[in-house]
Write an enzyme that holds these catalytic residues in place. Structure first.
Site, PDB file in Angstrom:
ATOM      1  N   ALA A 232       0.807  -1.232   0.000  1.00 27.18           N
ATOM      2  CA  ALA A 232       0.000   0.000   0.000  1.00 27.18           C
ATOM      3  C   ALA A 232       0.832   1.271   0.000  1.00 27.18           C
ATOM      4  O   ALA A 232       0.406   2.297  -0.518  1.00 27.18           O
ATOM      5  CB  ALA A 232      -0.942  -0.010   1.199  1.00 27.18           C
ATOM      6  N   GLY A 235      -0.408   5.021   0.211  1.00 29.04           N
ATOM      7  CA  GLY A 235      -1.829   4.786   0.024  1.00 29.04           C
ATOM      8  C   GLY A 235      -2.587   5.509  -1.067  1.00 29.04           C
ATOM      9  O   GLY A 235      -3.800   5.639  -0.985  1.00 29.04           O
ATOM     10  N   GLY A 236      -1.907   5.986  -2.112  1.00 28.97           N
ATOM     11  CA  GLY A 236      -2.633   6.648  -3.203  1.00 28.97           C
ATOM     12  C   GLY A 236      -3.750   5.778  -3.766  1.00 28.97           C
ATOM     13  O   GLY A 236      -4.894   6.212  -3.908  1.00 28.97           O
ATOM     14  N   LYS A 237      -3.430   4.516  -4.051  1.00 25.16           N
ATOM     15  CA  LYS A 237      -4.427   3.618  -4.649  1.00 25.16           C
ATOM     16  C   LYS A 237      -5.411   3.126  -3.587  1.00 25.16           C
ATOM     17  O   LYS A 237      -6.589   2.900  -3.874  1.00 25.16           O
ATOM     18  CB  LYS A 237      -3.730   2.448  -5.354  1.00 25.16           C
ATOM     19  CG  LYS A 237      -2.849   2.910  -6.511  1.00 25.16           C
ATOM     20  CD  LYS A 237      -2.092   1.787  -7.163  1.00 25.16           C
ATOM     21  CE  LYS A 237      -1.116   2.306  -8.214  1.00 25.16           C
ATOM     22  NZ  LYS A 237       0.063   2.964  -7.629  1.00 25.16           N
ATOM     23  N   ASP A 255       1.945  -3.040   4.341  1.00 25.79           N
ATOM     24  CA  ASP A 255       3.246  -2.628   3.811  1.00 25.79           C
ATOM     25  C   ASP A 255       4.319  -3.046   4.798  1.00 25.79           C
ATOM     26  O   ASP A 255       4.037  -3.226   5.984  1.00 25.79           O
ATOM     27  CB  ASP A 255       3.301  -1.115   3.579  1.00 25.79           C
ATOM     28  CG  ASP A 255       4.339  -0.753   2.517  1.00 25.79           C
ATOM     29  OD1 ASP A 255       3.976  -0.657   1.331  1.00 25.79           O
ATOM     30  OD2 ASP A 255       5.526  -0.607   2.876  1.00 25.79           O
ATOM     31  N   ASP A 277      -7.842  -0.403   7.050  1.00 27.08           N
ATOM     32  CA  ASP A 277      -7.209  -1.008   8.222  1.00 27.08           C
ATOM     33  C   ASP A 277      -5.715  -1.205   7.895  1.00 27.08           C
ATOM     34  O   ASP A 277      -5.341  -2.181   7.257  1.00 27.08           O
ATOM     35  CB  ASP A 277      -7.927  -2.360   8.484  1.00 27.08           C
ATOM     36  CG  ASP A 277      -7.251  -3.196   9.563  1.00 27.08           C
ATOM     37  OD1 ASP A 277      -6.349  -2.681  10.239  1.00 27.08           O
ATOM     38  OD2 ASP A 277      -7.636  -4.387   9.711  1.00 27.08           O
ATOM     39  N   ASP A 300       0.537  -4.007  -6.018  1.00 28.65           N
ATOM     40  CA  ASP A 300       1.203  -2.910  -6.726  1.00 28.65           C
ATOM     41  C   ASP A 300       2.695  -3.151  -6.473  1.00 28.65           C
ATOM     42  O   ASP A 300       3.274  -2.604  -5.543  1.00 28.65           O
ATOM     43  CB  ASP A 300       0.716  -1.578  -6.133  1.00 28.65           C
ATOM     44  CG  ASP A 300       1.286  -0.379  -6.856  1.00 28.65           C
ATOM     45  OD1 ASP A 300       1.837  -0.562  -7.950  1.00 28.65           O
ATOM     46  OD2 ASP A 300       1.195   0.743  -6.323  1.00 28.65           O
ATOM     47  N   CYS A 353       4.777   0.203 -12.121  1.00 26.25           N
ATOM     48  CA  CYS A 353       4.978   1.442 -12.883  1.00 26.25           C
ATOM     49  C   CYS A 353       6.237   1.272 -13.743  1.00 26.25           C
ATOM     50  O   CYS A 353       7.105   2.127 -13.786  1.00 26.25           O
ATOM     51  CB  CYS A 353       5.058   2.664 -11.976  1.00 26.25           C
ATOM     52  SG  CYS A 353       6.271   2.548 -10.664  1.00 26.25           S
TER      53      CYS A 353
END
Length: 402
Positions: A232, A235-237, A255, A277, A300, A353
């Site tokens: 995560a 936490g953008g996504k 994470d 959470d 991600d 990315c």
């Protein structure tokens, strides 16, 4: 354009730290911008943009200036003189700037422009790898990745709509336009400090590249589901998933870095996202607890980051081929391990990315032939190149568990 001594000294100091001490460009720029309270926005943007520009074109400028790393201050002044000359800026008569051979600089620039690794200012290995993996597309792609990235906002649907946000920002003198095909995106027409706006403080938007905004939607989440965002970060996504789920259900944001999850908590409070959470991954136990418990899993994955070079130009110099080999092993391990969290009939998205097939579709193919991967079917994938989208290079694959 007149050069101001204190601004140029700040640029030289920043470059020295980035090039000689392996410091991260974004951290150094943040530090430099706090250096003098009297600087106005034009001064600050000169410092930030000049530092990023010279970092981006380091190899080309150093070649023209005929200097080698580690760069002495004298070397850095020579590189700066090359930058200024190529921009048509008249150099002041300062003792740090030696007489500059303007015509020779322009001649060398034209000469080196014929060789891609100099023209696009990249290490030899990266040029070879890009061509090997992307073929004829590499030329356009690396050129696009050398442009300054646009600033894109993601409307926080928990608090407002895209149209409302656009007019709120207009009242704060920030001009934005819609981005076709991206339901929550607004793109700034010119760069501005959006973080000081009331709209930002109220959590009406996040800064998030348009390509990155497609990932959460790709996961096809529904309100009330249990979703695990396995890498995560800040936490953008995760925040986008919370909005897509209308704050209903549960998002377990995992994470290995606790400080990133602290930042996520702060962002979630501002965004009014209550179904998140955050959990630090301390051992494999934390992952095993969730085996077969998730409706949706987002991976991600850590990657080379080659798709976001326009945002992080210093990554060109920090990235090493050995890291790339290592990260590919990590990606497969993560896929093997985290895919076990998906319930029967649940879905998984693997995203990076990166623009390299070896980190993207090749990894998915490899996973699908493994013991664990045989439980999944490939639904679809999306490959986004910066040269065709104008945004970050990204990859995402959607898999469904049988």
């Amino acid at each position: 354009m007149r050069l101001h001594r204190n601004l140029v000294f700040a640029v030289i100091d920043g470059l020295s730290e980035i090039f000689n001490e392996e410091a991260y460009a974004d951290k150094i720029v943040q530090k430099l911008l706090k250096r003098d309270k009297r600087w106005g926005s034009r001064d600050r943007s000169f410092v930030a943009e000049t530092v990023y520009d010279i970092v981006r074109w380091k190899r080309l400028y150093a070649e023209i200036a005929e200097v080698k790393e580690p760069f002495s201050r004298e070397n850095l002044w020579r590189i700066f003189a090359v930058w200024a000359t190529l921009r048509g800026i008249t150099l002041p008569d300062w003792k740090q700037i030696a007489p500059t051979p303007t015509r020779r600089i322009k001649g060398r620039f034209d000469e080196l422009g014929k060789i891609r690794k100099f023209r696009e200012s990249i290490p030899d290995w990266m040029d070879t790898l890009g061509e090997k993996e992307l073929g004829a597309k590499w030329d356009k792609e690396i050129s696009a990745l050398n442009q300054q990235a646009p600033v894109v906002l993601r409307t926080n649907a928990l608090k407002t709509t895209k149209d409302a946000l656009r007019s709120i920002l207009e009242d704060e003198n920030i001009d934005t336009g819609f981005v076709k095909g991206y339901p929550y995106a607004l793109q700034l027409t010119e760069r501005a400090n959006v973080f000081s706006t009331e709209a930002f403080k109220k959590g009406l938007f996040e800064v998030q590249d348009a390509s990155s905004q497609l990932v959460a939607e790709f996961l096809d989440v529904k309100a009330g589901q249990r979703v695990v965002d396995t890498c995560a970060g800040a936490g953008g996504k995760t925040l986008h998933l919370a909005a897509l789920m209308e704050n209903k259900g549960q998002i377990i944001a995992m994470d290995i870095y606790e400080n990133k999850l602290k930042e996520l908590k702060r962002r979630a409070r501002r965004a009014g996202a209550h179904n998140i959470d955050p959990r630090v991954i301390e051992s494999t136990k934390d992952i095993k607890k969730l085996y077969e418990k998730a409706d949706r899993v987002l991976i991600d994955a850590p990657c080379s980051g080659l798709g976001v070079l326009s945002r992080n130009p210093d990554a060109k110099w920090k990235l090493k081929p050995e890291f790339l080999n290592q990260i590919k092993k990590t990606q497969l391990q993560i896929l093997e391990s985290y895919s076990k969290m998906v319930k029967s009939g649940g879905k998984l998205v693997y995203a990076t990315c990166s623009i390299l097939p070896s980190e993207n579709q090749d990894q998915v193919k490899l996973f699908l032939t493994s013991e664990m991967g045989k439980e999944f079917i490939f639904v679809k994938d999306k490959k986004i190149l910066c040269s065709s989208s104008g945004f970050d290079g990204f990859y995402m694959a959607l898999l469904e568990k049988k």
